[in-house]
Design a protein around this motif. Sequence first.
Motif, short mmCIF file in Angstrom:
data_model
loop_
_atom_site.label_atom_id
_atom_site.label_comp_id
_atom_site.label_asym_id
_atom_site.label_seq_id
_atom_site.Cartn_x
_atom_site.Cartn_y
_atom_site.Cartn_z
N LEU A 148 33.81 32.41 45.63
CA LEU A 148 35.22 32.72 45.41
C LEU A 148 35.48 34.22 45.48
O LEU A 148 34.63 35.02 45.12
CB LEU A 148 35.65 32.23 44.02
N LEU A 149 36.69 34.57 45.90
CA LEU A 149 37.02 36.00 45.99
C LEU A 149 37.64 36.47 44.68
O LEU A 149 38.48 35.77 44.09
CB LEU A 149 38.03 36.24 47.11
N SER A 150 37.26 37.66 44.30
CA SER A 150 37.91 38.27 43.14
C SER A 150 39.26 38.83 43.59
O SER A 150 39.31 39.61 44.56
CB SER A 150 37.02 39.39 42.60
N PRO A 151 40.37 38.46 42.92
CA PRO A 151 41.67 39.01 43.32
C PRO A 151 41.68 40.54 43.28
O PRO A 151 42.29 41.18 44.14
CB PRO A 151 42.63 38.44 42.28
N THR A 152 41.00 41.10 42.30
CA THR A 152 40.99 42.57 42.20
C THR A 152 40.29 43.19 43.40
O THR A 152 40.76 44.18 43.97
CB THR A 152 40.28 42.99 40.89
N TRP A 153 39.18 42.57 43.81
CA TRP A 153 38.48 43.07 45.00
C TRP A 153 39.41 42.98 46.21
O TRP A 153 39.54 43.93 46.99
CB TRP A 153 37.21 42.25 45.25
N PHE A 154 40.08 41.84 46.35
CA PHE A 154 40.96 41.59 47.50
C PHE A 154 42.06 42.64 47.56
O PHE A 154 42.33 43.25 48.61
CB PHE A 154 41.55 40.18 47.37
N LEU A 155 42.69 42.90 46.41
CA LEU A 155 43.80 43.87 46.37
C LEU A 155 43.29 45.30 46.62
O LEU A 155 43.95 46.09 47.30
CB LEU A 155 44.54 43.76 45.04
N SER A 156 42.12 45.61 46.08
CA SER A 156 41.57 46.96 46.31
C SER A 156 41.26 47.14 47.79
O SER A 156 41.47 48.22 48.36
CB SER A 156 40.29 47.18 45.52
N GLU A 157 40.76 46.11 48.39
CA GLU A 157 40.42 46.18 49.82
C GLU A 157 41.71 46.38 50.65
O GLU A 157 41.73 47.16 51.59
CB GLU A 157 39.71 44.87 50.20
N LEU A 158 42.77 45.67 50.27
CA LEU A 158 44.05 45.87 50.96
C LEU A 158 44.53 47.31 50.80
O LEU A 158 44.98 47.95 51.75
CB LEU A 158 45.12 44.92 50.40
N ALA A 159 44.41 47.82 49.57
CA ALA A 159 44.86 49.20 49.30
C ALA A 159 44.05 50.18 50.16
O ALA A 159 44.59 51.15 50.70
CB ALA A 159 44.71 49.52 47.82
N ARG A 160 42.76 49.89 50.31
CA ARG A 160 41.90 50.76 51.13
C ARG A 160 42.39 50.79 52.58
O ARG A 160 42.22 51.77 53.28
CB ARG A 160 40.47 50.21 51.07
N HIS A 161 43.02 49.71 53.00
CA HIS A 161 43.55 49.65 54.37
C HIS A 161 45.00 50.11 54.43
O HIS A 161 45.71 49.85 55.41
CB HIS A 161 43.45 48.22 54.92
N GLY A 162 45.49 50.76 53.39
CA GLY A 162 46.83 51.35 53.45
C GLY A 162 47.95 50.45 52.98
O GLY A 162 49.13 50.80 53.12
N VAL A 163 47.62 49.28 52.43
CA VAL A 163 48.69 48.42 51.90
C VAL A 163 49.15 48.99 50.57
O VAL A 163 48.35 49.20 49.65
CB VAL A 163 48.20 46.96 51.73
N THR A 164 50.44 49.26 50.47
CA THR A 164 50.97 49.90 49.26
C THR A 164 51.71 48.91 48.37
O THR A 164 51.86 49.15 47.18
CB THR A 164 51.96 51.01 49.65
N HIS A 165 52.24 47.82 48.95
CA HIS A 165 53.07 46.89 48.19
C HIS A 165 52.72 45.45 48.56
O HIS A 165 52.38 45.16 49.71
CB HIS A 165 54.56 47.12 48.45
N VAL A 166 52.85 44.58 47.56
CA VAL A 166 52.69 43.15 47.80
C VAL A 166 53.98 42.49 47.32
O VAL A 166 54.53 42.85 46.27
CB VAL A 166 51.49 42.57 47.02
N THR A 167 54.48 41.55 48.12
CA THR A 167 55.67 40.82 47.72
C THR A 167 55.45 39.34 47.98
O THR A 167 54.46 38.97 48.63
CB THR A 167 56.92 41.34 48.47
N GLY A 168 56.32 38.49 47.50
CA GLY A 168 56.16 37.08 47.81
C GLY A 168 56.74 36.16 46.77
O GLY A 168 57.38 36.57 45.80
N VAL A 169 56.52 34.87 47.03
CA VAL A 169 56.92 33.78 46.13
C VAL A 169 55.63 33.02 45.82
O VAL A 169 54.85 32.74 46.73
CB VAL A 169 57.95 32.86 46.83
N PRO A 170 55.36 32.71 44.55
CA PRO A 170 54.03 32.24 44.18
C PRO A 170 53.64 30.83 44.65
O PRO A 170 54.49 30.02 45.01
CB PRO A 170 54.05 32.25 42.64
#
Length: 394
Positions: free
Chosen positions: A1-23
């Motif tokens: 399983l993926l850690s959400p924190t790892w996933f978000l940090s990896e996105l941030a490393r690629h320049g993603v600054t914001h996440v939006t959506g509907v759950p």
Amino acid sequence: LLSPTWFLSELARHGVTHVTGVPCSYARGLYQTLEGGDWPYLSATSEGEAVALAAGTWLAGSQAVALCQNSGLGNMVNPLSSLTAPYRIPVILGVSRRGWPPGTDEPQHALMGEITPGLLSLLEIPAQPLSEREPDAAAQLSAAARHCAGRRTSALIFGKGVFADHHGPSPREPRPGNGAAGRGRDEPTPVPEALRGGHRPSRGEVMAACLELAGGHAVVATTGYTSRELYRLSDTGNHFYMAGSMGSAPGIAAGIAVAAGPPLLVLDGDGALLMRLGSLATVGRYVRSPFVHVVLDNGQHESTGGQRTNAAGVDFATAALACGYRAAWRCEGIDAARAGLARAVAVAAAGPVLVHCLIRPGVTGTLPRPAVSPAEVALRFRQHISQTIARALA
Ligand SMILES: Cc1ncc(C[n+]2csc(CCOP(=O)(O)OP(=O)(O)O)c2C)c(N)n1
């Protein structure tokens, strides 16, 4: 399983600054982390609005991910086909796939579960199931970042349980700057000011007054005649002419506001605002920078031939205040519109304000269509915002 924190940090490393959506419950751990943590997460009122918010984030010089359950993919189809594709605005989509494998979920998810990859493929969006192995997922995120660099939207499909549950602090009220409500629930809703005076103006008259009184604001204009009138009035890099994605103007502008906070003027239609009225709540919740939202209300879908909208009797100013806008005016007559706009510009520094202008239908002559391509409009607008922010910081 993926850690959400790892996933978000990896996105941030690629320049993603914001996440939006509907759950979606299939990616619960990811949403829990977003809600409970320090990630810049913008809760959207619809999946289509999430695409608009993400598009606005890119126009502001940043990059966003838009999350949805595949049930909401249909809601995204319009802005994915008529906004992000023609304007070449890259978004990374995270689509959780309910109804898959077949027979494992509720009946309402069965068909969409089956057609999700095909629907993304029809939209010409490259999509892959997100791996639950970190090295493979990292490679997939690098590929998504490469698509963004090429101004292309791509998607990651989340299977059930790809994310581990969240083990950090439980979700708390977001902090200011990360989505705190503007007014407390117990504070009374202000009442709008009604202004009257002068003849009933045309769209062009009110828009000319807007450009005069909100000179230098970045302008997001709704689809149809309003964008075409804006182009006729003047064609400059601070203009974003929407063609299509009806109803997305406030969402796009909210994304720009949250990501960069330049002074913004949103030129909306009564039909368009009613189409995604939930955006009033999104703007009210998140926008804390100068944001003047003008509703040009002719009571019609004039751009498609003058069919009546459902706006007769709708009080947009009260609706905006109820959704957290700071102030609102209802203006009947050109003098009233000018007075309302002037006051709006004067007080908008602290957050969103709305000016509901009653206008008469009818255009003078033939409205031109922008000769500049949507992809070029988006790029020059993005450059304009970056320069505005750089100047403000200098
Ligand atoms: C999602 C979507 N539905 C329908 C249309 C067709 N359409 C284009 S402009 C328009 C009317 C918009 O009405 P309003 O916002 O009141 O602005 P007006 O045309 O009166 O300026 C419609 C229905 C569209 N472009 N996109």
